[in-house]
Scaffold this active site. Structure first.
Site, PDB file in Angstrom:
ATOM      1  CG  ASP A 487      -5.361  -5.177   5.772  1.00 20.13           C
ATOM      2  OD1 ASP A 487      -5.560  -4.811   7.249  1.00 20.13           O
ATOM      3  OD2 ASP A 487      -4.768  -4.687   5.187  1.00 20.13           O
TER       4      ASP A 487
HETATM    5  C1  BGC Z   1      -6.825  -6.734   0.143  1.00 21.76           C
HETATM    6  C2  BGC Z   1      -6.398  -6.504   1.283  1.00 21.76           C
HETATM    7  C3  BGC Z   1      -5.645  -5.151   1.806  1.00 21.76           C
HETATM    8  C4  BGC Z   1      -6.811  -4.563   2.415  1.00 21.76           C
HETATM    9  C5  BGC Z   1      -6.080  -2.928   2.027  1.00 21.76           C
HETATM   10  C6  BGC Z   1      -8.400  -5.810   1.003  1.00 21.76           C
HETATM   11  O1  BGC Z   1      -9.587  -5.502   0.306  1.00 21.76           O
HETATM   12  O2  BGC Z   1      -7.986  -7.903   0.240  1.00 21.76           O
HETATM   13  O3  BGC Z   1      -5.552  -6.948   0.998  1.00 21.76           O
HETATM   14  O4  BGC Z   1      -4.810  -5.359   2.677  1.00 21.76           O
HETATM   15  O5  BGC Z   1      -7.448  -4.531   1.072  1.00 21.76           O
HETATM   16  O6  BGC Z   1      -7.422  -2.087   3.020  1.00 21.76           O
HETATM   17  C1  NOJ Z   2      -1.860  -5.943   2.408  1.00 24.56           C
HETATM   18  C2  NOJ Z   2      -2.263  -5.015   3.198  1.00 24.56           C
HETATM   19  O1  NOJ Z   2      -0.880  -3.699   3.052  1.00 24.56           O
HETATM   20  C3  NOJ Z   2      -1.283  -5.870   4.945  1.00 24.56           C
HETATM   21  O2  NOJ Z   2      -1.144  -5.286   5.368  1.00 24.56           O
HETATM   22  C4  NOJ Z   2      -1.641  -7.346   4.993  1.00 24.56           C
HETATM   23  O3  NOJ Z   2      -1.308  -7.459   6.268  1.00 24.56           O
HETATM   24  C5  NOJ Z   2      -2.741  -7.571   3.833  1.00 24.56           C
HETATM   25  N1  NOJ Z   2      -2.711  -7.122   2.785  1.00 24.56           N
HETATM   26  C6  NOJ Z   2      -2.969  -9.124   4.534  1.00 24.56           C
HETATM   27  O4  NOJ Z   2      -5.231  -8.761   5.000  1.00 24.56           O
END
Ligand code: BGC
Ligand code: NOJ
Length: 816
Positions: A487
């Site tokens: 993400d």
């Molecule tokens: C996090 C990710 C997460 C995303 C969700 C980010 O700040 O680092 O792990 O999936 O937010 O919105």
């Molecule tokens: C957490 C999110 O829930 C997941 O969808 C994503 O793949 C990982 N972070 C990596 O960014």
């Protein structure tokens, strides 16, 4: 250092001191009514949706960290001394303390000056309520006169509003008290037709429903004035902060135990039957009263608790292993399966790290959660698949998340995460392999929940794949859109504005940034789709999947190959990411895992090279980091990934979700030692003895462990709600132990360490029970070559499907 121990027989983790490094939490509820509970009784409850329908209050990021809970106070009415038997919030030194976190319940027991208290918290199956069963024992040689106070603070339902809109909130609180039951009915007078109730099995000495009356002005939960004085005030909340507290007096003879049951629940009335008598403003309680009466009975409570225990015995019975490795057995047999259920229920909504406000059900997340859950309750997996698919957009794309209460996609995190659709194919394929229910593919499912747009689920899967093929970039790799699985790799978002969301901003729309990871994911999904298509006799689709997967695999092996590992992406300017050409972020874990999972490079040495590079550059004793070298400054063109200080989260943290991909890849490549080695590095039970470093719960996986660039290397964060749960379950059970559901049978294909000998697995599959013994000579590194199924020799390693329901099938697997 440890803060407790595993009780395998009871399937509990026993926390033996209240001051764990972080609150160690557990979950209550399995279907619609849920709660989180910490080892000191902190936490909150909600109905279906942690944001939209929250029952009780909790203070995130408070000091102390965990405040707001299901608190009981005991008071010695002779000395005036009072304490919390769960330690919080009074924090009096207890003479004894334990918290047993079990599957769907937690029991906190303690002793203070000869008074023992044990509270068991759980949600009975099929009910929208929670039980607090409190047992108080007088272990003194003399009689004891005690007061017991319960307490919860009600949330005004919508958790975000509750936290922010005080000019309104301080005026809307309403309660009713009838027969000692406290009813919370804020907003019931207008558009809501639901209310909460809080009941007690004993006659009351009094009650309180206004927080200020209970605590006293300027006081906190650690010294409520009502408890200090030993007398409830019978306060009625009008506005401000409605709460519930019962006051019960207990006169206990020496050695006597008394049980007091509290019931906290949620109820709805039909919109046209809200009030009784009609025209009044009093809640119609005719439906709820029998429920309350039922659960205030100790015998009913005991039976409901036993049913919950039996329910879990049955669910876990789907897969049980005896490998001789206690950390493998404990995680597979109990805790990993349990965590898979919790992630299935919660997605990423409510934990100590997820506030229940920010995120609903993730499209990507929920599909992956299915992988570790589907074998337990396939019917719920089926329902979930249809819910998720109904939020899919007509383009084949997806809202990134949907709200569990309404089951509608929401736009808060937008859409256009170009990996999202492919996960639906993987989720559905896992479901069909587990159940054989190919009929699900014909289920009519709408797009974007629009009535009239229903098409067979099969077509949704076709559109999912087409979505990728319609969006290829200059190298023939899939366009990344806002981001892919990572993400935080936001290649089309160039953000200079503080606070702007990297997830929703796409200010370089029309960008050509491409993802090698989605390339690998596409190949994997296309292979699954091909298998489904062939089973329906759809040669055209099968051919299309075959050809497009082959083309994509080629592109990945060329434009996506860096010489010693798979590249990560091409950015907005067409510049490579995850290459030796880069100064920072030269190698990323995700494409190594996903491309090999798709089979890419296994037959031409690329996979072996990539695996060696991971071991050399990314592996640490605490797990495999996400990339190296970590980003040491903000790379605007890469997005959120480089906003994190190095070693945390996506910036070279050990992002545990990705580690099982490497375990699987090692297993696919035939390296059982390597696969288990990676598994043990992040296995929470194996990390129990370093709990002072790990800090999160030793019974569940955490999303992240700080990487080697972080000063706190080895410290876990974001426990519980993570794709790590499902993927580790898949890695250890299906690829390392090798018990893999397939369309035509159960494959027995272990890839375990050389030093392992025989091991046993019981697996329920398609209505039969397979009793499997893997006969492995110590030292063997090969694969299972043939089976004895019910005494008959079978070439290969697939045990065929059962021929009649309830069949018990005996399988002996032999190495070559
Ligand atoms: C996090 C990710 C997460 C995303 C969700 C980010 O700040 O680092 O792990 O999936 O937010 O919105
Ligand atoms: C957490 C999110 O829930 C997941 O969808 C994503 O793949 C990982 N972070 C990596 O960014």
């Amino acid at each position: 250092m440890r803060y407790g121990y595993f009780d395998n027989d009871r399937r509990e983790y026993v926390v033996t001191r209240p001051d764990t490094p972080l609150p160690w939490i557990n979950y209550l509820g399995s279907e619609a009514y849920f709660g989180i509970i910490s080892n000191t009784a902190g936490g909150y409850s909600f109905y279906r949706d942690a944001r939209l329908r929250r029952l009780t209050r909790y203070r995130y990021n408070n000091a102390p960290l965990d405040l707001g809970g299901r608190y009981i106070y005991l008071r010695d009415d002779e000395s005036g001394e009072f304490w919390s038997p769960s330690w919080q919030p009074t924090q009096r030194d207890l003479d004894a303390y334990s918290c047993r976190h079990g599957l769907g319940y937690s029991t906190i027991a303690s002793g203070f000056r000869g008074i023992r208290a044990e509270t068991c918290y759980f949600v009975p199956l099929g009910e929208n309520l929670e039980i607090w069963r409190v047992r108080v024992t007088n272990e003194r040689p003399a009689p004891a006169n005690l007061s017991l106070f319960s307490s919860v603070e009600f949330c005004l339902w919508e958790a975000l509003e509750d936290n922010t809109n005080f000019q309104r909130n301080y005026s809307i609180g309403q309660v009713e008290i009838e027969d000692g039951v406290i009813y919370h009915k804020s907003e019931y007078r207008e558009r809501r037709n639901h209310f909460a109730y809080f009941a007690c099995s004993e006659p009351l000495a009094g009650f309180d429903t206004q927080r200020d009356a209970f605590l006293g002005p300027y006081r906190g939960w650690d010294r409520p004035i009502v408890v200090e004085r030993g007398k409830a005030t019978d306060s009625e909340a009008h506005g401000w902060q409605p709460m519930g507290s019962h006051h019960v007096r207990l006169a206990l003879a020496a050695g006597e135990t008394r049980e007091v049951v509290f019931v906290l629940g949620y109820s709805e009335n039909p919109k046209d039957r809200k009030f009784d008598p009609p025209g009044s403003q009093r809640i119609d309680k005719r439906t709820v009263k029998p429920v309350i009466a039922k659960y205030l009975d100790s015998a009913v409570v005991a039976a409901a608790f036993q049913s919950l225990r039996d329910y879990w015995t049955d669910l876990l019975g789907t897969l049980q292993v005896e490998t001789g490795n206690e950390h493998v057995d404990r995680m597979v047999n109990i805790w990993n399966a349990y965590q898979c259920m919790v992630t299935f229920n919660m997605s990423r909504s409510a934990s100590l790290f997820e506030s229940g406000i920010g995120r609903g059900m993730g499209f990507r997340d929920s599909n992956q959660d299915l992988l570790g859950f589907v074998h337990m309750i396939p019917a719920r997996a089926r329902e979930r698949i249809l819910d998720i698919a109904a939020t899919q957009l007509p383009t084949g794309g997806a809202y990134h998340q949907y709200q569990p209460l309404t089951k509608r996609g929401n736009n808060e995190v937008g859409s256009g995460f170009n990996d999202d659709p492919a996960w639906l194919v993987l989720g559905v394929a896992a479901y069909v392999k587990e159940t054989g229910d190919e009929g699900i593919l014909d289920e009519p499912v709408p797009y974007d929940n629009a009535p009239g747009s229903e098409r067979p689920l099969y077509e949704h899967l076709q559109r999912s794949l087409r979505y990728t093929l319609d969006r290829l970039g200059p190298h023939g790799l899939p366009l990344i859109g806002r981001a892919d699985w990572n993400d935080c790799l936001n290649l089309n978002c160039f953000s200079d504005t503080p606070g702007e969301s990297f997830q929703t901003t796409e200010n370089k729309a029309g960008g050509v940034a491409e993802s090698v990871f989605i390339g690998g994911l596409f190949v994997l999904a296309a292979q699954e789709m091909k298998a489904l298509a062939l089973r329906r006799g759809d040669e055209t689709e099968a051919g299309l999947c075959h050809d497009s997967a082959a083309v994509m695999a080629d592109v990945v092996e060329t434009a996506g190959w860096d010489g010693a590992w798979f590249r990560r992406a091409y950015d907005f300017f067409g510049k490579v990411v995850g290459s030796s050409e880069n100064e920072e972020g030269q190698i990323f874990i995700e494409p190594q895992g996903m491309c090999i999972l798709a089979g890419i490079g296994l037959d031409n040495g690329l996979a072996a090279k990539a695996l060696a590079s991971v071991r050399e550059r990314l592996a640490t004793p605490h797990g495999i980091v996400l990339q190296q070298p970590a980003y040491t400054y903000y790379h605007r063109e890469l997005g959120e990934i480089s906003t994190y200080p190095q070693g945390y989260k996506e910036n070279a943290g050990i992002f545990c979700h990705t580690n099982p991909w490497l375990m699987i890849a090692e297993a696919m490549a035939g390296n059982g030692d390597g696969a288990l080695d990676y598994y043990m590095r992040i296995n929470p039970s194996a990390r129990e003895e370093i709990s002072d470093i790990h800090r999160c719960e030793p019974y569940v996986y955490a999303q992240m462990i700080a990487g080697k660039d972080a000063p706190t290397h080895g410290e876990a964060k974001n426990s519980w709600l993570t794709g790590t749960a499902a993927w580790n379950f898949v890695a250890i059970s299906q690829w390392i132990l090798g018990i893999r559901p397939e369309h035509d049978g159960l494959r027995i294909d272990p890839c375990v360490p050389a030093e392992w000998g025989d091991f046993k697995v019981t697996r329920r599959f398609r209505g039969a029970t397979y009793l499997i013994t893997v006969r492995k000579p110590v030292g063997a590194t090969g694969r299972v070559a043939n089976l004895l199924v019910d005494g008959r020799a079978v070439a290969g390693n697939v045990a065929q499907l059962p021929t009649k329901p309830g069949q018990v099938i005996d399988v002996e697997a032999h190495y070559r």
